[in-house]
Design a protein around this motif. Sequence first.
Motif, mmCIF file in Angstrom:
data_model
loop_
_atom_site.group_PDB
_atom_site.id
_atom_site.type_symbol
_atom_site.label_atom_id
_atom_site.label_comp_id
_atom_site.label_asym_id
_atom_site.label_seq_id
_atom_site.Cartn_x
_atom_site.Cartn_y
_atom_site.Cartn_z
ATOM 1 N N ILE A 69 39.832 40.014 37.654
ATOM 2 C CA ILE A 69 40.993 39.196 37.292
ATOM 3 C C ILE A 69 42.290 39.959 37.500
ATOM 4 O O ILE A 69 43.272 39.436 38.046
ATOM 5 C CB ILE A 69 40.874 38.722 35.829
ATOM 6 C CG1 ILE A 69 39.709 37.747 35.661
ATOM 7 C CG2 ILE A 69 42.180 38.077 35.358
ATOM 8 C CD1 ILE A 69 39.871 36.453 36.426
ATOM 9 N N ASN A 70 42.315 41.225 37.087
ATOM 10 C CA ASN A 70 43.543 42.007 37.230
ATOM 11 C C ASN A 70 43.859 42.293 38.693
ATOM 12 O O ASN A 70 45.030 42.403 39.069
ATOM 13 C CB ASN A 70 43.426 43.313 36.439
ATOM 14 C CG ASN A 70 43.524 43.085 34.944
ATOM 15 O OD1 ASN A 70 43.948 42.019 34.493
ATOM 16 N ND2 ASN A 70 43.122 44.061 34.154
ATOM 17 N N GLY A 71 42.812 42.414 39.517
ATOM 18 C CA GLY A 71 43.052 42.552 40.943
ATOM 19 C C GLY A 71 43.734 41.329 41.513
ATOM 20 O O GLY A 71 44.685 41.430 42.298
ATOM 21 N N LEU A 72 43.271 40.160 41.111
ATOM 22 C CA LEU A 72 43.892 38.913 41.554
ATOM 23 C C LEU A 72 45.334 38.820 41.071
ATOM 24 O O LEU A 72 46.215 38.316 41.789
ATOM 25 C CB LEU A 72 43.094 37.713 41.041
ATOM 26 C CG LEU A 72 41.680 37.534 41.618
ATOM 27 C CD1 LEU A 72 40.965 36.392 40.913
ATOM 28 C CD2 LEU A 72 41.744 37.291 43.123
ATOM 29 N N MET A 73 45.588 39.325 39.865
ATOM 30 C CA MET A 73 46.955 39.313 39.338
ATOM 31 C C MET A 73 47.863 40.215 40.168
ATOM 32 O O MET A 73 48.981 39.834 40.524
ATOM 33 C CB MET A 73 46.959 39.779 37.883
ATOM 34 C CG MET A 73 48.341 39.869 37.250
ATOM 35 S SD MET A 73 48.284 40.477 35.542
ATOM 36 C CE MET A 73 47.695 42.161 35.777
ATOM 37 N N LEU A 74 47.383 41.399 40.523
ATOM 38 C CA LEU A 74 48.187 42.315 41.327
ATOM 39 C C LEU A 74 48.435 41.769 42.732
ATOM 40 O O LEU A 74 49.440 42.112 43.366
ATOM 41 C CB LEU A 74 47.493 43.676 41.415
ATOM 42 C CG LEU A 74 47.514 44.518 40.137
ATOM 43 C CD1 LEU A 74 46.574 45.699 40.259
ATOM 44 C CD2 LEU A 74 48.933 45.004 39.834
ATOM 45 N N LEU A 75 47.535 40.919 43.199
ATOM 46 C CA LEU A 75 47.701 40.295 44.513
ATOM 47 C C LEU A 75 48.536 39.010 44.446
ATOM 48 O O LEU A 75 48.660 38.296 45.438
ATOM 49 C CB LEU A 75 46.330 39.989 45.120
ATOM 50 C CG LEU A 75 45.489 41.220 45.489
ATOM 51 C CD1 LEU A 75 44.071 40.809 45.861
ATOM 52 C CD2 LEU A 75 46.141 41.991 46.630
ATOM 53 N N ASP A 76 49.057 38.711 43.254
ATOM 54 C CA ASP A 76 49.889 37.520 43.035
ATOM 55 C C ASP A 76 49.125 36.221 43.286
ATOM 56 O O ASP A 76 49.712 35.202 43.654
ATOM 57 C CB ASP A 76 51.143 37.545 43.924
ATOM 58 C CG ASP A 76 52.168 38.550 43.428
ATOM 59 O OD1 ASP A 76 52.223 38.782 42.213
ATOM 60 O OD2 ASP A 76 52.900 39.111 44.268
ATOM 61 N N LEU A 77 47.810 36.254 43.073
ATOM 62 C CA LEU A 77 47.008 35.039 43.225
ATOM 63 C C LEU A 77 46.868 34.286 41.912
ATOM 64 O O LEU A 77 46.544 33.101 41.903
ATOM 65 C CB LEU A 77 45.626 35.388 43.793
ATOM 66 C CG LEU A 77 45.647 35.965 45.213
ATOM 67 C CD1 LEU A 77 44.249 36.364 45.648
ATOM 68 C CD2 LEU A 77 46.250 34.964 46.197
ATOM 69 N N ILE A 78 47.073 34.967 40.798
ATOM 70 C CA ILE A 78 47.139 34.304 39.497
ATOM 71 C C ILE A 78 48.297 34.929 38.719
ATOM 72 O O ILE A 78 48.590 36.115 38.885
ATOM 73 C CB ILE A 78 45.826 34.428 38.696
ATOM 74 C CG1 ILE A 78 45.472 35.902 38.441
ATOM 75 C CG2 ILE A 78 44.682 33.723 39.397
ATOM 76 C CD1 ILE A 78 44.263 36.063 37.534
ATOM 77 N N MET A 127 41.925 37.219 29.390
ATOM 78 C CA MET A 127 40.744 38.035 29.666
ATOM 79 C C MET A 127 40.958 39.479 29.243
ATOM 80 O O MET A 127 40.054 40.139 28.729
ATOM 81 C CB MET A 127 40.392 37.961 31.156
ATOM 82 C CG MET A 127 39.169 38.780 31.551
ATOM 83 S SD MET A 127 37.652 38.242 30.719
ATOM 84 C CE MET A 127 37.301 36.742 31.656
ATOM 85 N N ASN A 128 42.179 39.985 29.435
ATOM 86 C CA ASN A 128 42.471 41.346 29.005
ATOM 87 C C ASN A 128 42.394 41.478 27.489
ATOM 88 O O ASN A 128 41.925 42.501 26.973
ATOM 89 C CB ASN A 128 43.855 41.768 29.500
ATOM 90 C CG ASN A 128 43.849 42.181 30.959
ATOM 91 O OD1 ASN A 128 43.556 43.322 31.289
ATOM 92 N ND2 ASN A 128 44.158 41.250 31.844
ATOM 93 N N LEU A 129 42.836 40.456 26.767
ATOM 94 C CA LEU A 129 42.719 40.481 25.311
ATOM 95 C C LEU A 129 41.262 40.447 24.864
ATOM 96 O O LEU A 129 40.852 41.212 23.990
ATOM 97 C CB LEU A 129 43.476 39.288 24.707
ATOM 98 C CG LEU A 129 45.000 39.385 24.648
ATOM 99 C CD1 LEU A 129 45.583 38.053 24.188
ATOM 100 C CD2 LEU A 129 45.429 40.508 23.717
ATOM 101 N N PHE A 130 40.477 39.552 25.475
ATOM 102 C CA PHE A 130 39.070 39.418 25.089
ATOM 103 C C PHE A 130 38.303 40.718 25.338
ATOM 104 O O PHE A 130 37.631 41.246 24.446
ATOM 105 C CB PHE A 130 38.407 38.282 25.873
ATOM 106 C CG PHE A 130 38.995 36.921 25.604
ATOM 107 C CD1 PHE A 130 39.592 36.624 24.377
ATOM 108 C CD2 PHE A 130 38.970 35.941 26.579
ATOM 109 C CE1 PHE A 130 40.132 35.376 24.131
ATOM 110 C CE2 PHE A 130 39.510 34.686 26.338
ATOM 111 C CZ PHE A 130 40.099 34.406 25.123
ATOM 112 N N VAL A 131 38.405 41.229 26.559
ATOM 113 C CA VAL A 131 37.629 42.416 26.921
ATOM 114 C C VAL A 131 38.207 43.668 26.259
ATOM 115 O O VAL A 131 37.469 44.545 25.812
ATOM 116 C CB VAL A 131 37.567 42.582 28.450
ATOM 117 C CG1 VAL A 131 36.760 43.823 28.820
ATOM 118 C CG2 VAL A 131 36.947 41.348 29.093
ATOM 119 N N GLY A 132 39.549 43.735 26.167
ATOM 120 C CA GLY A 132 40.156 44.867 25.480
ATOM 121 C C GLY A 132 39.725 44.941 24.025
ATOM 122 O O GLY A 132 39.392 46.021 23.518
ATOM 123 N N GLY A 133 39.721 43.795 23.357
ATOM 124 C CA GLY A 133 39.260 43.779 21.967
ATOM 125 C C GLY A 133 37.802 44.190 21.848
ATOM 126 O O GLY A 133 37.425 44.961 20.948
#
Length: 206
Positions: A15-24, A32-38
């Motif tokens: 997901i974060n890769g897609l974010m860095l590629l400006d796809l999301i 997702m970062n909150l869920f997995v980080g928690g």
Amino acid sequence: MSSVGLLYVGAVLFINGLMLLDLIPGKAAAAMNLFVGGMQVIFPTLIILQSGGDQATILGASGLYLFGFTYLYVAWNQLTGASGEGLGWFSIFVAACAIVYGILQFTMFDDPVFGVIWFSWAVLWFLFFLVLALGKDALTRRTGWFTLLLGIFTGAVPAMLLLTGTYMTGAVEGLIAAAIGVVVLVVAWILGRPRATARPRTAAAT
């Protein structure tokens, strides 16, 4: 790292890769970062509390916090609009720790495959440091592709092997993992080349 936790590390890296590629957009990736980080903060805390002081167990759980705090930091930045310098400098600290955990996989746990995986994560966090702390924007797309591909090859794939009881490690498997890591980095470098800008049209024809 537990196989279940590793599976979701793969998911959030994807997901974060897609974010860095400006796809999301960033806020779409924040959940997702909150869920997995928690999860990566709560689970190691429970493991340590139930470890009975066993140093090997505590050591194995301690690395999970590096992931948990990184993902929570990403979510915080995306939800608040904070700048990325703090996360960038935290990332160089994490990269150094990842190198140590990688060495320990070879020396203490006799697991060359995960030693290589930790080293690849060290490279990834170092890229985060370059992009976020030092402002190397030209590396953003390459970092995005590397993040996305590592989510698959260092997260989802080994997690599935562990969950199905087919995971194997050793010198040969470690060399194969290292070769895959190099290929992934090269592919990310090629796919993430900066987009060419169109040349301005001449004002008048000759």
